[in-house]
Write a protein that holds these residues in place. Sequence first.
Motif, PDB file in Angstrom:
ATOM      1  N   ARG A 134      -0.528 -30.116 -47.067  1.00  0.00           N
ATOM      2  CA  ARG A 134      -1.543 -29.059 -47.216  1.00  0.00           C
ATOM      3  C   ARG A 134      -1.392 -28.355 -48.569  1.00  0.00           C
ATOM      4  NH1 ARG A 134      -2.722 -24.927 -42.350  1.00  0.00           N
ATOM      5  NH2 ARG A 134      -3.692 -26.329 -40.850  1.00  0.00           N
ATOM      6  N   LEU A 135      -0.140 -28.024 -48.875  1.00  0.00           N
ATOM      7  CA  LEU A 135       0.140 -27.261 -50.098  1.00  0.00           C
ATOM      8  C   LEU A 135      -0.210 -28.078 -51.341  1.00  0.00           C
ATOM      9  CD1 LEU A 135       1.534 -24.505 -50.669  1.00  0.00           C
ATOM     10  CD2 LEU A 135       3.678 -25.769 -50.935  1.00  0.00           C
ATOM     11  N   ALA A 136       0.158 -29.347 -51.321  1.00  0.00           N
ATOM     12  CA  ALA A 136      -0.022 -30.168 -52.528  1.00  0.00           C
ATOM     13  C   ALA A 136      -1.480 -30.519 -52.767  1.00  0.00           C
ATOM     14  CB  ALA A 136       0.810 -31.453 -52.406  1.00  0.00           C
ATOM     15  N   THR A 137      -2.281 -30.601 -51.699  1.00  0.00           N
ATOM     16  CA  THR A 137      -3.679 -31.030 -51.874  1.00  0.00           C
ATOM     17  C   THR A 137      -4.656 -29.866 -51.786  1.00  0.00           C
ATOM     18  OG1 THR A 137      -3.937 -31.415 -49.503  1.00  0.00           O
ATOM     19  CG2 THR A 137      -3.214 -33.307 -50.838  1.00  0.00           C
ATOM     20  N   GLY A 138      -4.214 -28.738 -51.220  1.00  0.00           N
ATOM     21  CA  GLY A 138      -5.144 -27.634 -50.971  1.00  0.00           C
ATOM     22  C   GLY A 138      -6.149 -27.992 -49.883  1.00  0.00           C
ATOM     23  N   ARG A 139      -5.905 -29.049 -49.138  1.00  0.00           N
ATOM     24  CA  ARG A 139      -6.807 -29.482 -48.061  1.00  0.00           C
ATOM     25  C   ARG A 139      -6.126 -29.283 -46.703  1.00  0.00           C
ATOM     26  NH1 ARG A 139      -8.346 -35.504 -50.456  1.00  0.00           N
ATOM     27  NH2 ARG A 139      -9.008 -34.858 -52.541  1.00  0.00           N
ATOM     28  N   THR A 140      -6.938 -29.271 -45.621  1.00  0.00           N
ATOM     29  CA  THR A 140      -6.356 -28.997 -44.296  1.00  0.00           C
ATOM     30  C   THR A 140      -6.635 -30.092 -43.260  1.00  0.00           C
ATOM     31  OG1 THR A 140      -8.343 -27.774 -43.702  1.00  0.00           O
ATOM     32  CG2 THR A 140      -6.493 -26.478 -44.557  1.00  0.00           C
ATOM     33  N   GLN A 141      -7.333 -31.134 -43.663  1.00  0.00           N
ATOM     34  CA  GLN A 141      -7.691 -32.177 -42.686  1.00  0.00           C
ATOM     35  C   GLN A 141      -6.639 -33.309 -42.679  1.00  0.00           C
ATOM     36  OE1 GLN A 141     -10.620 -31.824 -40.722  1.00  0.00           O
ATOM     37  NE2 GLN A 141     -10.346 -29.797 -41.678  1.00  0.00           N
ATOM     38  N   PHE A 142      -6.352 -33.819 -41.489  1.00  0.00           N
ATOM     39  CA  PHE A 142      -5.407 -34.941 -41.364  1.00  0.00           C
ATOM     40  C   PHE A 142      -6.030 -36.049 -40.522  1.00  0.00           C
ATOM     41  CE2 PHE A 142      -2.686 -31.345 -42.268  1.00  0.00           C
ATOM     42  CZ  PHE A 142      -1.748 -31.876 -43.146  1.00  0.00           C
ATOM     43  N   VAL A 143      -5.677 -37.268 -40.857  1.00  0.00           N
ATOM     44  CA  VAL A 143      -6.073 -38.397 -40.008  1.00  0.00           C
ATOM     45  C   VAL A 143      -4.788 -39.035 -39.482  1.00  0.00           C
ATOM     46  CG1 VAL A 143      -7.296 -40.594 -39.860  1.00  0.00           C
ATOM     47  CG2 VAL A 143      -8.185 -38.763 -41.347  1.00  0.00           C
ATOM     48  N   ALA A 144      -4.759 -39.222 -38.167  1.00  0.00           N
ATOM     49  CA  ALA A 144      -3.573 -39.791 -37.512  1.00  0.00           C
ATOM     50  C   ALA A 144      -4.027 -40.889 -36.558  1.00  0.00           C
ATOM     51  CB  ALA A 144      -2.835 -38.679 -36.766  1.00  0.00           C
ATOM     52  N   ALA A 145      -3.065 -41.492 -35.868  1.00  0.00           N
ATOM     53  CA  ALA A 145      -3.411 -42.639 -35.020  1.00  0.00           C
ATOM     54  C   ALA A 145      -3.355 -42.271 -33.535  1.00  0.00           C
ATOM     55  CB  ALA A 145      -2.461 -43.797 -35.293  1.00  0.00           C
ATOM     56  N   LEU A 146      -4.263 -42.850 -32.789  1.00  0.00           N
ATOM     57  CA  LEU A 146      -4.224 -42.727 -31.328  1.00  0.00           C
ATOM     58  C   LEU A 146      -2.902 -43.293 -30.834  1.00  0.00           C
ATOM     59  CD1 LEU A 146      -7.876 -43.856 -30.519  1.00  0.00           C
ATOM     60  CD2 LEU A 146      -6.894 -41.598 -30.080  1.00  0.00           C
ATOM     61  N   GLU A 147      -2.355 -42.695 -29.822  1.00  0.00           N
ATOM     62  CA  GLU A 147      -1.087 -43.100 -29.203  1.00  0.00           C
ATOM     63  C   GLU A 147       0.139 -42.880 -30.100  1.00  0.00           C
ATOM     64  OE1 GLU A 147      -1.359 -43.566 -26.094  1.00  0.00           O
ATOM     65  OE2 GLU A 147      -3.514 -43.849 -26.153  1.00  0.00           O
ATOM     66  N   ALA A 148      -0.073 -42.308 -31.279  1.00  0.00           N
ATOM     67  CA  ALA A 148       1.067 -42.039 -32.173  1.00  0.00           C
ATOM     68  C   ALA A 148       2.010 -41.035 -31.533  1.00  0.00           C
ATOM     69  CB  ALA A 148       0.561 -41.472 -33.496  1.00  0.00           C
ATOM     70  N   PHE A 149       3.275 -41.094 -31.909  1.00  0.00           N
ATOM     71  CA  PHE A 149       4.234 -40.076 -31.477  1.00  0.00           C
ATOM     72  C   PHE A 149       4.932 -39.519 -32.707  1.00  0.00           C
ATOM     73  CE2 PHE A 149       8.085 -38.161 -29.963  1.00  0.00           C
ATOM     74  CZ  PHE A 149       7.692 -37.548 -28.784  1.00  0.00           C
ATOM     75  N   PHE A 176      -7.138 -32.264 -37.088  1.00  0.00           N
ATOM     76  CA  PHE A 176      -6.616 -33.629 -36.891  1.00  0.00           C
ATOM     77  C   PHE A 176      -7.679 -34.537 -36.264  1.00  0.00           C
ATOM     78  CE2 PHE A 176      -2.765 -31.340 -37.507  1.00  0.00           C
ATOM     79  CZ  PHE A 176      -1.885 -32.257 -38.078  1.00  0.00           C
ATOM     80  N   THR A 177      -7.894 -35.678 -36.891  1.00  0.00           N
ATOM     81  CA  THR A 177      -8.775 -36.710 -36.328  1.00  0.00           C
ATOM     82  C   THR A 177      -7.884 -37.905 -36.001  1.00  0.00           C
ATOM     83  OG1 THR A 177     -10.512 -36.001 -37.806  1.00  0.00           O
ATOM     84  CG2 THR A 177     -10.779 -38.185 -36.836  1.00  0.00           C
ATOM     85  N   HIS A 178      -8.131 -38.534 -34.856  1.00  0.00           N
ATOM     86  CA  HIS A 178      -7.318 -39.697 -34.464  1.00  0.00           C
ATOM     87  C   HIS A 178      -8.161 -40.956 -34.414  1.00  0.00           C
ATOM     88  CE1 HIS A 178      -4.671 -36.416 -33.267  1.00  0.00           C
ATOM     89  NE2 HIS A 178      -3.694 -37.307 -33.376  1.00  0.00           N
ATOM     90  N   VAL A 179      -7.607 -42.025 -34.951  1.00  0.00           N
ATOM     91  CA  VAL A 179      -8.320 -43.308 -34.979  1.00  0.00           C
ATOM     92  C   VAL A 179      -7.391 -44.384 -34.395  1.00  0.00           C
ATOM     93  CG1 VAL A 179      -9.787 -42.754 -36.962  1.00  0.00           C
ATOM     94  CG2 VAL A 179      -7.509 -43.729 -37.349  1.00  0.00           C
ATOM     95  N   PRO A 180      -7.972 -45.505 -33.927  1.00  0.00           N
ATOM     96  CA  PRO A 180      -7.118 -46.567 -33.378  1.00  0.00           C
ATOM     97  C   PRO A 180      -6.142 -47.083 -34.432  1.00  0.00           C
ATOM     98  CG  PRO A 180      -9.428 -46.974 -32.862  1.00  0.00           C
ATOM     99  CD  PRO A 180      -9.408 -45.841 -33.843  1.00  0.00           C
ATOM    100  N   PHE A 181      -4.894 -47.265 -34.020  1.00  0.00           N
ATOM    101  CA  PHE A 181      -3.855 -47.761 -34.937  1.00  0.00           C
ATOM    102  C   PHE A 181      -4.118 -49.236 -35.244  1.00  0.00           C
ATOM    103  CE2 PHE A 181       0.503 -49.549 -35.601  1.00  0.00           C
ATOM    104  CZ  PHE A 181       0.853 -48.794 -36.726  1.00  0.00           C
ATOM    105  N   GLY A 182      -3.936 -49.596 -36.503  1.00  0.00           N
ATOM    106  CA  GLY A 182      -4.063 -51.014 -36.872  1.00  0.00           C
ATOM    107  C   GLY A 182      -5.461 -51.417 -37.297  1.00  0.00           C
ATOM    108  N   GLU A 183      -6.425 -50.488 -37.205  1.00  0.00           N
ATOM    109  CA  GLU A 183      -7.807 -50.837 -37.581  1.00  0.00           C
ATOM    110  C   GLU A 183      -8.174 -50.151 -38.897  1.00  0.00           C
ATOM    111  OE1 GLU A 183     -10.625 -50.308 -34.388  1.00  0.00           O
ATOM    112  OE2 GLU A 183      -9.190 -51.107 -32.929  1.00  0.00           O
ATOM    113  N   ALA A 184      -8.114 -50.913 -39.973  1.00  0.00           N
ATOM    114  CA  ALA A 184      -8.334 -50.326 -41.303  1.00  0.00           C
ATOM    115  C   ALA A 184      -9.747 -49.767 -41.443  1.00  0.00           C
ATOM    116  CB  ALA A 184      -8.064 -51.391 -42.375  1.00  0.00           C
ATOM    117  N   LYS A 185     -10.699 -50.422 -40.797  1.00  0.00           N
ATOM    118  CA  LYS A 185     -12.098 -49.985 -40.905  1.00  0.00           C
ATOM    119  C   LYS A 185     -12.272 -48.570 -40.342  1.00  0.00           C
ATOM    120  CE  LYS A 185     -16.276 -52.671 -40.630  1.00  0.00           C
ATOM    121  NZ  LYS A 185     -16.954 -53.727 -39.906  1.00  0.00           N
ATOM    122  N   ALA A 186     -11.673 -48.339 -39.181  1.00  0.00           N
ATOM    123  CA  ALA A 186     -11.775 -47.023 -38.538  1.00  0.00           C
ATOM    124  C   ALA A 186     -11.099 -45.966 -39.401  1.00  0.00           C
ATOM    125  CB  ALA A 186     -11.124 -47.078 -37.162  1.00  0.00           C
ATOM    126  N   LEU A 187     -10.001 -46.349 -40.040  1.00  0.00           N
ATOM    127  CA  LEU A 187      -9.284 -45.412 -40.909  1.00  0.00           C
ATOM    128  C   LEU A 187     -10.164 -45.061 -42.110  1.00  0.00           C
ATOM    129  CD1 LEU A 187      -6.496 -44.026 -41.151  1.00  0.00           C
ATOM    130  CD2 LEU A 187      -5.772 -45.932 -42.582  1.00  0.00           C
TER     131      LEU A 187
END
Length: 420
Positions: A134-149, A176-187
């Motif tokens: 957050r600090l380095a980009t000045g942005r607050t949005q994150f993209v993570a993976a479904l089922e991630a831990f 936070f937005t979550h997308v299926p892991f392993g799918e580059a298109k969704a990312l």
Amino acid sequence: MADDQAQVQQTTDRVIEQYLHYVNPGLAKLLKFMGFDTIEAEAYGAVVRGLDDREFLDCLGGYGVFALGHAHPKVIAAAHAQLERMPLSARVLFDQPLAELAAKLAEITPGELQYSFICNSGAEAIEGALKLARLATGRTQFVAALEAFHGKTLGALSASGRQVYKAPFEPLVPGFTHVPFGEAKALAQAVSDETAAVILEPIQGEAGVIVPPDDYLPAAREICDRHGALLILDEVQTGLGRTGELFGCQHWQVIPDIMTLAKALGGGVMPIGAFISTARIWKVMEPNPLLHSSTFGGNPLACAVALAAVEVIIEEDLPGQAARTGGYLLGELLKLADASGGAIKQVRGKGLLIGIEFDSDDFAGLVIAGLAQRNVIAAYTLNNPRVIRLEPPLNITREQIDQVLQALAESIKQMQELLA
Ligand code: PLP
């Protein structure tokens, strides 16, 4: 002898009662149900000995903590030496173990990763990584993976991808937005010029040991670069040899902007975590060096232990051992799966991070109980109870692996007969 046995039984009953009344009744019932009703007393290498002298082979490895096995002598010696010298820091003088560990992490991590903040756990490392992004980009949005831990503090939980652990604590950290892991298109669709960072495990551990397609992490790197977003790779579980490379990301030659470590970093002796980034990104921490801090984080005892642990991992080529032993284990498990009459759906993993997927949660639970009866410690992955994970010490011997395989084959057969 009979007196001794009575004494052990009394202590066991008392400790279980204390769990029921003062620790966590649900956990006490779960452990008893799985057949783990022994008090752990001591441990060495891959063997944990109970108060009742029962010896277990540890195939869970404390959720991935015991890469070096239990009580590695070099790590124990480092702990003793630092304990007698100065276990905790006075906090305002220069601290040698901290500096040496940070320099060592800069040396062994890929690319230009250079500065480390040392904390006390995996979740704390994730919190720091998210704040730095957050600090380095000045942005607050994150993209993570479904089922991630990524851990169970509020920020780490927000990045994690399983509703059962999240829903009771909502609202969590926004963005936070979550997308299926392993799918580059969704990312690619989810990442924008507003994204501070994409956060991923190189191989998802608690999701059930999910290895992504070979083009996934390189694509994630490219998508982040295109949007000026950072790539955080969570190597808390995959790092330091577990998957057969020193870091999971090295299977695909992808270098993150921020890497998190914990678990194996403590050498099986101390709790410790770290987030590591480049000099360019770390610049934002310079104006106020106390913007992020932790009283116990970076303490000399944990750092001296971690430094010894990293030295052992490299000297004893634990990544190489993990690759070789893991290759053998995976091959044997595939044979077992073929012979399991459909009970094992899939076997997968890299190095000594291996998941065995059964056709139901219940069957996996019964197999864990069967393993416990045969003195093998195993558990399911937190975000997918249908998968038993095998994460033994990286220096486990072939003989010990063969014992585990035999216990597994017998447990599966026993449960199939029980359910027939
Ligand atoms: N990240 C990953 C990939 C993990 O597997 C875990 C724990 O299992 C964590 C973070 C959280 O670590 P800790 O339990 O030390 O907070």
